[in-house]
Design a protein around this motif. Structure first.
Motif, short mmCIF file in Angstrom:
data_model
loop_
_atom_site.label_atom_id
_atom_site.label_comp_id
_atom_site.label_asym_id
_atom_site.label_seq_id
_atom_site.Cartn_x
_atom_site.Cartn_y
_atom_site.Cartn_z
N PRO A 493 32.11 -10.77 41.10
CA PRO A 493 31.30 -9.92 40.22
C PRO A 493 29.96 -9.52 40.83
O PRO A 493 29.55 -8.35 40.71
CB PRO A 493 31.12 -10.78 38.97
N GLU A 505 31.37 -3.97 34.45
CA GLU A 505 31.87 -4.78 33.34
C GLU A 505 30.85 -4.91 32.22
O GLU A 505 31.22 -5.13 31.06
CB GLU A 505 32.34 -6.16 33.82
N CYS A 509 32.93 -3.01 28.72
CA CYS A 509 33.26 -3.91 27.62
C CYS A 509 32.55 -3.45 26.35
O CYS A 509 31.33 -3.27 26.34
CB CYS A 509 32.83 -5.35 27.93
N TYR A 514 30.18 -9.27 28.87
CA TYR A 514 29.74 -9.45 30.26
C TYR A 514 28.29 -9.03 30.43
O TYR A 514 27.91 -7.90 30.09
CB TYR A 514 30.64 -8.65 31.20
N LEU A 526 26.96 -13.46 36.82
CA LEU A 526 27.66 -12.87 35.68
C LEU A 526 27.78 -13.92 34.59
O LEU A 526 28.33 -15.00 34.80
CB LEU A 526 29.05 -12.38 36.07
N ILE A 528 29.46 -14.74 30.98
CA ILE A 528 30.59 -14.31 30.16
C ILE A 528 30.44 -14.90 28.76
O ILE A 528 30.50 -16.12 28.59
CB ILE A 528 31.93 -14.75 30.77
N CYS A 539 38.74 -5.21 30.12
CA CYS A 539 38.30 -5.85 31.36
C CYS A 539 39.47 -6.14 32.28
O CYS A 539 39.39 -5.97 33.50
CB CYS A 539 37.52 -7.12 31.05
N ASP A 543 38.65 -3.65 35.58
CA ASP A 543 37.94 -4.35 36.65
C ASP A 543 38.39 -3.81 38.01
O ASP A 543 39.57 -3.91 38.36
CB ASP A 543 38.24 -5.84 36.55
#
Length: 564
Positions: A493, A505, A509, A514, A526, A528, A539, A543
């Motif tokens: 990421p 992301e 989303c 994210y 990153l 989550i 995602c 991605d």
């Protein structure tokens, strides 16, 4: 602990045997189960059927526009009106509008192609229809297990599908069993039908294992984001259906929007963005919020200065849409099972309708499975199912729109012209086929080649932020469980997605899952926020490195949609 270690310590799992196991309690899965029981009743036989539903109840995770063509429901339940199926609001008027930032142009009714004509269809809540279908299924003897996610595929020694296992409960964030631990159970079927919806977790594995997509165009997806509003009766037009194209999207990005007038002064607003978009700075959520500020849309949502009742946003949600159509449709059968509905990709993107296709394919799969089970077969391929599809009205319908989305790769103007020619002038009798070659996750350009998009801040009345939106989706997950949003490589990421694509992301989303945040040393990481996830699967699809893998959380978790 790994699943193998858990089974070694706590196993074996309890196993339950059925003739047919159905994974997914949406329209497709329930239609499968209902048709099996109907056939058994008609022919005086007994077929055992179970439906697994990962939501807290049937309908909890169902989100769709939606306009329903009743053609498949007419076949499943010819007396659906007498039985109380909630198809209550017939479509009364259609509008296709092309938007500029401040302007609009409504296509004359005479020029509307058949795919945009909705006479005889209904504005519905598919969630409510799903709840009604579940009641009908149970009255026929179908067992429904809500709150249980199909987490693992099970195979026989010959490689055929044996069934599925549900997820373990009570696993803590550290991966260790807690005091609330409960081992998952196995459901074995002579045949297992997968009806998980778009980008089904198990369907994705089956397509890869059995190479069901070999020789097919790459599957295409979109994200649909929806809000449910209650508006002043003076601006409510029951049954009025509006679709828009153009602003705020640029001409090279596939997308569009809808505004449907339901019952009881409610309207459904939605925005669809093709996940083959190129600019990593694009945010489907923000595009939707911006669309609501167009004069033609905000007119329905404002008016307090004219003495109207303030409009109220009631619900919010998002989901992926399998939009590749017939040319991306995988082979739908394999030893021991089949894919139905959006798990396969039967949605007709030109009509923005998939519920009728899910019901129809569920019925066709059920008929093939019934003949196999009562004929003494098990775990082979249900070849009668795809054969029946190719001879059905659904195949004819999807074949007429096979090029619809592919034309948009050539821009809005070309797509509008060519889809008009195909659907209006040729009436779907098309002598050519347009193929797609690139999957959606490869469509992003580097951030250095794109212009950032400056989205306005939400005002909290007409436009909103993600977190307040997730709140009204009634999303909830057990906090002490491993994240169901997993990374194959935790370094990707920051090192690739953030460095090359500016961290897309955080924008694709629709639920604020994210976030890129600063470490103490000022480096990035990153974060989550898995508890926010509305299970849209965007995602897993978009991605660019395919590093994110969506796994089912504990059953019952996720959104709890009402009226969507």
């Amino acid at each position: 602990m790994t699943n193998e270690e858990i089974l070694s310590r706590f196993g074996p799992r309890e196993a339950m045997e059925y003739d047919v196991v159905v994974v997914g309690g949406g329209p497709g899965g329930l239609a499968t189960a209902i048709r099996l029981k109907q056939l058994a009743a008609e022919k005086g036989t007994d077929v055992s059927v179970v439906v697994l539903e990962k939501g807290s109840e049937p309908g909890a995770h169902i989100l769709s526009g939606a306009i329903m063509d009743p053609i498949a429901m007419n076949e499943l339940f010819p007396n659906w009106k007498e039985l109380g199926c909630p198809l209550n609001q017939p479509v009364t008027d259609d509008a296709m509008i092309f938007l500029g930032e401040k302007s609009s142009f409504r296509t004359p009714a005479f020029f509307l192609p058949q795919c945009f004509q909705n006479h005889g269809n209904y504005v519905v809540s598919v969630g409510n229809i799903t709840r009604w279908m579940a009641q009908q299924a149970e009255s026929l003897g179908v067992e429904i297990f809500p709150g249980f996610a199909g987490a693992e595929l099970l195979y026989n020694e010959d490689g055929s599908v044996k069934g599925v296992a549900t997820g373990n409960l009570g696993i803590g964030k550290d991966g260790q069993p807690t005091e609330n631990f409960q081992l998952g159970m196995e459901l074995h079927g002579k045949y297992t039908i997968f009806a998980e919806g778009s980008r089904g977790h198990l369907g994705k594995q089956l397509i890869a294992r059995f190479k069901l997509d070999a020789g097919k165009d790459p599957q295409g997806y979109a994200i649909g984001i929806k809000e449910l509003w209650e508006i002043d009766p003076a601006r409510h037009k029951p049954g009025f259906v509006m679709h828009t194209a153009g602003w705020p999207m640029d001409s090279s990005t596939y997308g569009g929007a809808f505004l449907y007038h339901m019952e009881d002064n409610k309207i459904a607003l939605g925005f669809i963005t093709g996940l083959d978009y190129a600019n990593p700075y694009l945010s489907p959520f923000e595009e939707f919020q911006r669309w609501k500020t167009h004069p033609n849309i905000r007119w329905y949502l404002e008016g307090e200065d004219k003495g109207l009742k303030p409009a109220k946003r009631l619900a919010y949600g998002a989901r992926a849409i399998t939009a590749g159509g017939l040319l991306s449709l995988p082979r739908t059968v394999f030893p021991g099972g089949a894919l139905v509905g959006c798990d396969a990709g039967y949605l007709n993107v030109s009509r923005i309708k998939g519920s009728h296709a899910a019901i129809k394919t569920g019925m066709l799969a059920a008929e093939a499975a019934y003949d196999a089970v009562t004929g003494g077969r098990q775990h082979d391929e249900l070849s009668a199912y795809p054969q029946a599809f190719e001879n059905s009205w659904l195949y004819t319908e999807l074949n007429k729109s096979r090029n619809f989305k592919a034309w948009f790769k050539k821009g809005l103007t070309v797509a509008t012209l060519m889809n008009g020619v195909e659907q209006f002038a040729l009436k779907g009798n098309i002598p050519w086929t347009i193929h797609r070659k690139k999957p959606d996750h490869l469509a992003l350009k580097p951030a250095s080649a794109c212009k950032p998009i400056d989205y306005p801040k939400p005002d909290g009345k007409l436009t909103f932020d993600r977190l307040s939106s997730v709140f009204i989706s009634n999303t909830n997950h057990e906090e002490n469980q491993p994240s169901h949003l997993t990374l194959k490589d935790a370094s990707v990421p920051v090192n690739i997605n953030l460095a090359k694509y500016a961290g897309p992301e955080a924008r694709y989303c629709p639920a604020g899952v994210y976030e890129f945040v600063k470490n103490e040393d000022n480096s990035e990481r990153l974060q989550i926020n898995a508890q926010n996830c509305v299970h849209c699967k965007t995602c897993d699809i978009k991605d660019p490195t395919q590093n994110i893998v969506w796994l089912p959380p504990e059953g019952g978790g996720g959104p709890n949609y009402s009226g969507m």
